[in-house]
Design a protein around this motif. Structure first.
Motif, PDB file in Angstrom:
ATOM      1  N   UNK A 294       7.436 -89.647 107.430  1.00 18.02           N
ATOM      2  CA  UNK A 294       6.930 -89.230 108.699  1.00 18.02           C
ATOM      3  C   UNK A 294       6.990 -87.853 108.901  1.00 18.02           C
ATOM      4  N   UNK A 295       7.404 -87.002 107.904  1.00 18.61           N
ATOM      5  CA  UNK A 295       7.296 -85.681 107.912  1.00 18.61           C
ATOM      6  C   UNK A 295       6.067 -84.961 107.087  1.00 18.61           C
ATOM      7  N   UNK A 296       6.233 -83.697 107.214  1.00 24.60           N
ATOM      8  CA  UNK A 296       4.954 -83.225 106.769  1.00 24.60           C
ATOM      9  C   UNK A 296       4.702 -83.620 105.001  1.00 24.60           C
ATOM     10  N   UNK A 297       3.630 -83.936 104.613  1.00 29.47           N
ATOM     11  CA  UNK A 297       3.540 -84.076 103.113  1.00 29.47           C
ATOM     12  C   UNK A 297       1.946 -83.384 102.798  1.00 29.47           C
ATOM     13  N   UNK A 298       1.728 -83.542 101.710  1.00 28.64           N
ATOM     14  CA  UNK A 298       0.565 -82.995 100.918  1.00 28.64           C
ATOM     15  C   UNK A 298      -0.361 -83.886 100.970  1.00 28.64           C
ATOM     16  N   UNK A 299      -1.531 -83.780 101.796  1.00 30.00           N
ATOM     17  CA  UNK A 299      -2.747 -84.704 102.010  1.00 30.00           C
ATOM     18  C   UNK A 299      -3.313 -84.937 100.707  1.00 30.00           C
ATOM     19  N   UNK A 300      -3.490 -84.047  99.765  1.00 23.49           N
ATOM     20  CA  UNK A 300      -4.142 -84.330  98.364  1.00 23.49           C
ATOM     21  C   UNK A 300      -3.362 -85.475  97.532  1.00 23.49           C
TER      22      UNK A 300
ATOM     23  N   UNK B  15      -2.376 -83.214  91.535  1.00 25.17           N
ATOM     24  CA  UNK B  15      -2.265 -82.785  92.792  1.00 25.17           C
ATOM     25  C   UNK B  15      -0.623 -82.434  93.025  1.00 25.17           C
ATOM     26  N   UNK B  16       0.266 -83.241  92.229  1.00 23.91           N
ATOM     27  CA  UNK B  16       1.585 -83.064  92.251  1.00 23.91           C
ATOM     28  C   UNK B  16       1.710 -81.635  91.415  1.00 23.91           C
ATOM     29  N   UNK B  17       1.247 -81.522  90.223  1.00 22.91           N
ATOM     30  CA  UNK B  17       1.440 -80.199  89.509  1.00 22.91           C
ATOM     31  C   UNK B  17       0.895 -78.933  90.425  1.00 22.91           C
ATOM     32  N   UNK B  18       0.018 -79.317  91.060  1.00 23.49           N
ATOM     33  CA  UNK B  18      -0.556 -77.873  91.940  1.00 23.49           C
ATOM     34  C   UNK B  18       0.469 -77.883  92.989  1.00 23.49           C
ATOM     35  N   UNK B  19       1.119 -78.860  93.840  1.00 29.00           N
ATOM     36  CA  UNK B  19       2.204 -78.667  94.724  1.00 29.00           C
ATOM     37  C   UNK B  19       3.241 -77.749  94.130  1.00 29.00           C
ATOM     38  N   UNK B  20       3.671 -78.472  93.047  1.00 33.20           N
ATOM     39  CA  UNK B  20       4.836 -77.588  92.590  1.00 33.20           C
ATOM     40  C   UNK B  20       4.722 -76.293  92.095  1.00 33.20           C
ATOM     41  N   UNK B  21       3.361 -76.015  91.697  1.00 37.38           N
ATOM     42  CA  UNK B  21       3.005 -74.427  91.431  1.00 37.38           C
ATOM     43  C   UNK B  21       2.944 -73.841  92.672  1.00 37.38           C
TER      44      UNK B  21
ATOM     45  N   UNK C  77      -3.700 -93.144  97.344  1.00 35.59           N
ATOM     46  CA  UNK C  77      -4.460 -94.122  98.191  1.00 35.59           C
ATOM     47  C   UNK C  77      -5.899 -94.489  97.556  1.00 35.59           C
ATOM     48  N   UNK C  78      -6.509 -93.691  96.862  1.00 35.64           N
ATOM     49  CA  UNK C  78      -7.532 -93.795  96.117  1.00 35.64           C
ATOM     50  C   UNK C  78      -7.463 -94.573  94.750  1.00 35.64           C
ATOM     51  N   UNK C  79      -6.179 -94.658  94.451  1.00 31.55           N
ATOM     52  CA  UNK C  79      -5.776 -95.292  93.110  1.00 31.55           C
ATOM     53  C   UNK C  79      -6.049 -94.568  91.916  1.00 31.55           C
ATOM     54  N   UNK C  80      -6.273 -93.266  92.255  1.00 30.04           N
ATOM     55  CA  UNK C  80      -6.527 -92.250  91.129  1.00 30.04           C
ATOM     56  C   UNK C  80      -5.192 -91.466  90.651  1.00 30.04           C
ATOM     57  N   UNK C  81      -4.565 -92.303  89.487  1.00 38.50           N
ATOM     58  CA  UNK C  81      -3.186 -91.775  89.288  1.00 38.50           C
ATOM     59  C   UNK C  81      -3.157 -90.320  88.519  1.00 38.50           C
ATOM     60  N   UNK C  82      -4.226 -90.143  87.591  1.00 37.31           N
ATOM     61  CA  UNK C  82      -4.429 -88.844  87.213  1.00 37.31           C
ATOM     62  C   UNK C  82      -4.649 -87.863  88.127  1.00 37.31           C
ATOM     63  N   UNK C  83      -5.472 -88.062  88.991  1.00 31.53           N
ATOM     64  CA  UNK C  83      -5.686 -86.958  90.059  1.00 31.53           C
ATOM     65  C   UNK C  83      -4.619 -86.623  90.810  1.00 31.53           C
ATOM     66  N   UNK C  84      -3.635 -87.862  91.247  1.00 25.62           N
ATOM     67  CA  UNK C  84      -2.622 -87.652  91.989  1.00 25.62           C
ATOM     68  C   UNK C  84      -1.735 -86.763  91.249  1.00 25.62           C
ATOM     69  N   UNK C  85      -1.525 -87.026  89.835  1.00 22.12           N
ATOM     70  CA  UNK C  85      -0.632 -86.042  88.999  1.00 22.12           C
ATOM     71  C   UNK C  85      -1.103 -84.681  89.343  1.00 22.12           C
TER      72      UNK C  85
END
Length: 257
Positions: free
Chosen positions: A115-121, A137-143, A127-135
């Motif tokens: 329920x807390x603020x998240x990364x929309x990407x 997005x994760x790397x971009x969030x960490x950077x 939810x799109x089922x694109x694991x590579x794109x999700x990864x």
């Protein structure tokens, strides 16, 4: 009548407590974890998930319930590979075995953090089922120094996946209930570091206030998971149930109900 139940993350924390509870009531429990369980598997990879599901099929002709307790709170790629895809893809792979049950149930472990603020990407690509794109997005969030958003993102995505999937073709129409149990702060090995650090504990207490009974034990959450996995629990699907001592009710206005 005994049920065949698959529990991921069964070697520790909530998963271990749940495994013990289900075994006590006579269910046949097949635990899945990286090591030390009935079935050792790496749910962080597509191959690991597929192999684990195939092995479940070899060991049992059907599955009455799948409960996904495996997860991590360490910011990083495992937030999506384990917390999200390690649950959703594993459950999807077991759907044919669930469809053979007279009372199939899926219960995913979410979190009040969803329920807390998240990364929309991150949420959208999961939810799109694109694991590579999700990864990516994760790397971009960490950077971008937003690693703190990854856990809420994985748990928000789990809740949304369950809501969508529960009424999709092949699920409700096949009698498969899909629900999420979202704990607040639970005393498990995964949260030990938070309790050990006074500053981090203070932040946690402010973020997740639990006026009813305070912190939960793993067994408190396990009992609710077992309820949703039970054959007698009917007509409930697509729900997110907070086992959080009132945290969600404290943090979100009643108008959202």
């Amino acid at each position: 009548m005994p049920r065949t139940v698959v529990v991921t993350g069964a070697s520790s924390g909530i998963g271990a407590a749940l495994r013990g509870l289900l075994a006590e009531r006579g269910d046949q429990v097949l635990g899945v974890d990286l090591a030390g369980s009935d079935l050792d598997a790496d749910l962080s990879t597509p191959r690991g998930r597929a192999d684990a599901a195939e092995e479940v099929g070899k060991r049992t002709g059907h599955v009455d319930a799948v409960i996904t307790c495996a997860g991590t709170s360490d910011p990083g790629e495992a937030m999506v590979t384990v917390n999200y895809f390690g649950s959703t893809e594993f459950v999807e792979a077991l759907r044919p075995l669930l469809a053979k049950s007279e009372a199939p149930r899926v219960v995913l472990v979410g979190s009040i953090s969803g329920t807390q603020p998240n990364d929309p990407a991150v949420v959208e690509t999961c939810l799109r089922g694109d694991e590579q794109a999700a990864l990516t997005a994760v790397r971009e969030a960490i950077a971008d120094h937003r690693a703190f958003q990854l856990y809420p993102s994985s748990k928000a995505a789990i809740a949304q996946w369950a809501r969508r999937t529960s009424v999709s073709e092949g699920w409700a129409d096949a009698g498969i209930a899909v629900n999420v149990v979202a704990p607040g702060v639970v005393r498990t090995p995964m949260t030990a570091g938070l309790f050990a650090d006074p500053k981090r504990k203070a932040v946690m207490d402010q973020a997740v206030p639990m006026p009813l009974h305070g912190y939960a034990a793993a067994e408190d959450v396990a009992r609710v998971l077992a309820y949703f996995a039970d054959a007698a629990t009917t007509h409930i699907t697509g729900q997110v149930v907070y086992v959080d001592g009132g945290a969600e009710a404290t943090l979100r206005p009643a108008a959202l109900c």
